[in-house]
Write a protein that holds these residues in place. Sequence first.
Motif, short mmCIF file in Angstrom:
data_model
loop_
_atom_site.label_atom_id
_atom_site.label_comp_id
_atom_site.label_asym_id
_atom_site.label_seq_id
_atom_site.Cartn_x
_atom_site.Cartn_y
_atom_site.Cartn_z
N ASP A 133 34.32 36.12 28.94
CA ASP A 133 35.33 35.30 27.03
C ASP A 133 36.33 36.44 28.33
N ASP A 134 36.90 36.88 29.30
CA ASP A 134 37.89 37.22 30.49
C ASP A 134 37.73 37.59 31.71
N ASN A 135 38.06 37.35 32.27
CA ASN A 135 38.38 38.03 33.86
C ASN A 135 38.01 38.89 34.29
N ILE A 136 37.08 39.17 35.08
CA ILE A 136 37.06 41.35 35.84
C ILE A 136 37.05 40.97 37.12
N ASN A 148 26.49 44.33 34.46
CA ASN A 148 26.61 44.72 33.46
C ASN A 148 28.19 44.53 32.41
N ALA A 149 29.36 44.19 33.59
CA ALA A 149 30.16 44.03 33.11
C ALA A 149 30.08 42.62 32.53
N ILE A 150 29.62 41.78 33.47
CA ILE A 150 29.14 39.93 32.91
C ILE A 150 28.43 39.97 31.43
N ASP A 151 27.72 40.58 31.73
CA ASP A 151 27.12 40.66 30.30
C ASP A 151 27.66 41.08 29.49
N GLN A 152 28.47 42.14 28.90
CA GLN A 152 29.15 43.39 28.27
C GLN A 152 30.51 41.83 28.19
N HIS A 153 31.12 40.44 28.42
CA HIS A 153 31.56 39.04 28.25
C HIS A 153 31.80 37.94 27.91
N LEU A 154 29.54 38.33 28.18
CA LEU A 154 29.45 37.02 27.86
C LEU A 154 30.29 35.97 26.18
N THR A 155 30.25 34.96 26.51
CA THR A 155 30.33 34.88 25.55
C THR A 155 29.51 34.56 23.97
N ALA A 156 28.32 34.78 24.48
CA ALA A 156 27.45 34.71 23.39
C ALA A 156 26.60 35.58 23.67
N ALA A 157 26.37 37.24 22.82
CA ALA A 157 25.33 37.79 23.11
C ALA A 157 24.09 37.63 23.34
N ASN A 158 23.72 38.37 24.53
CA ASN A 158 22.13 38.03 24.45
C ASN A 158 21.50 39.68 25.25
N PRO A 159 21.09 40.47 23.73
CA PRO A 159 20.77 41.66 23.84
C PRO A 159 18.92 42.21 24.27
N GLY A 160 18.69 40.73 24.64
CA GLY A 160 17.55 41.36 25.70
C GLY A 160 17.08 41.45 27.05
N ILE A 161 18.53 40.86 27.77
CA ILE A 161 18.40 40.55 28.95
C ILE A 161 18.43 42.08 29.76
N PHE A 175 35.77 38.14 39.45
CA PHE A 175 35.37 37.77 38.62
C PHE A 175 35.98 36.38 37.73
N SER A 176 36.46 34.84 37.46
CA SER A 176 36.90 34.28 36.70
C SER A 176 36.46 33.66 35.56
N MET A 177 36.75 33.86 34.56
CA MET A 177 35.93 33.62 33.07
C MET A 177 35.59 32.13 33.47
N ASP A 178 36.96 31.48 34.72
CA ASP A 178 36.59 30.14 34.84
C ASP A 178 34.62 29.47 35.39
N THR A 179 34.59 30.31 36.02
CA THR A 179 32.80 30.86 36.23
C THR A 179 31.76 30.85 35.05
N PRO A 180 31.13 29.97 35.04
CA PRO A 180 29.71 29.47 34.15
C PRO A 180 29.10 30.53 34.97
N ALA A 181 28.41 31.99 33.54
CA ALA A 181 28.29 32.95 33.74
C ALA A 181 26.65 32.94 34.88
#
Length: 343
Positions: A133-136, A148-161, A175-181
């Motif tokens: 949801d934002d550039n990192i 961890n930064a990717i995980d914290q900014h996912l547009t849908a949370a995945n607590p199990g990963i 990291f650009s928010m235009d790139t798929p996670a």
Amino acid sequence: MVETATFDQLKQEYGASEADDQADTVYYLRHPILYANAVDDDETNGLGPLPDFESLTINSVTSQYPTGQGVYPIDGKNFDKLAEREVIMTDGGPDALHQKYRIMNITKTVGSENTVTIDLRHIDGDLADLTIDDNIQLQGASAIEAFNAIDQHLTAANPGIRFDSDVSSLSDVNFSMDTPAGNLLTDPDAEGDSATQSILGLFGGELVFDNWQIHHYQQAGRDINKPLKVGRDIQSLSSTTNVESTYTAIYPYVTYKSAPPQATEDNVDWSSYATNWDSVGTVVYHGGGGLPIYDSPVTGQHQIGTVENGQKIKLGTVVHDGDSTPVDADGNIGKVITTVGGQ
């Protein structure tokens, strides 16, 4: 409780295999099992087993999300429960037991009225459907900090990963928010001076996917102290060399395109230039061929003569509007020397 069996038990039930015996501590699933969701308890049979697969192949490429494809009969057990986005748990090998795969597509098998083809993708591949949801931007980060930064900014949370790494290198992250996670993990480094902005591109190493646990190793795999036999362990071996970006020599060349003249009769205020110069210069041309002489230094000029090698030309004072009245060595008036091409 899901049903499992050792390799020996399976061999006794289904016949001999070309593969060597596996250790009795390896417990394979007797059948693939269908679940409604990836988070469903994998100690249960979920929506039920799928014992009637005619074929089921899992494909693994280094550091990429494993995929699979299977053929299932329409009269097979629990066929009516199959649906896209559900999850099948199956074994991908002795080092990839009880892995969950998302059903991506279910289509009628070409050339068969009685079976369907099921396309699968490892559940870690769900990251490919998400973005951040934002550039990192991080400075001097580790691979774990980057993930961890990717995980914290996912547009849908995945607590199990979960993510672990034994790679010790550090890197700046952008990291650009235009790139798929998913690509922020798996995109390999590419040619060029700038590293690909991904876990693999910045930190190197290899990725191994174990359900929701993602391992990042400096070097994946393990030494089993076993020689590989062609025709038994290795059915086929091929190598592809891509020389598309390989250069063995450089053939330089240049092209020239004359720039448009910067000065014209209309776009320069010639009256702002001094015209009362007293100096008189003499030019001796020593070049090859002839040097053109024009009646004006701007666009629209006309060639009025040529200076030959060794000929002397005397230039007189400027009289008006940027024109000049030159005098040659014999006192002849009316020739202007200039270079053309934007000067």
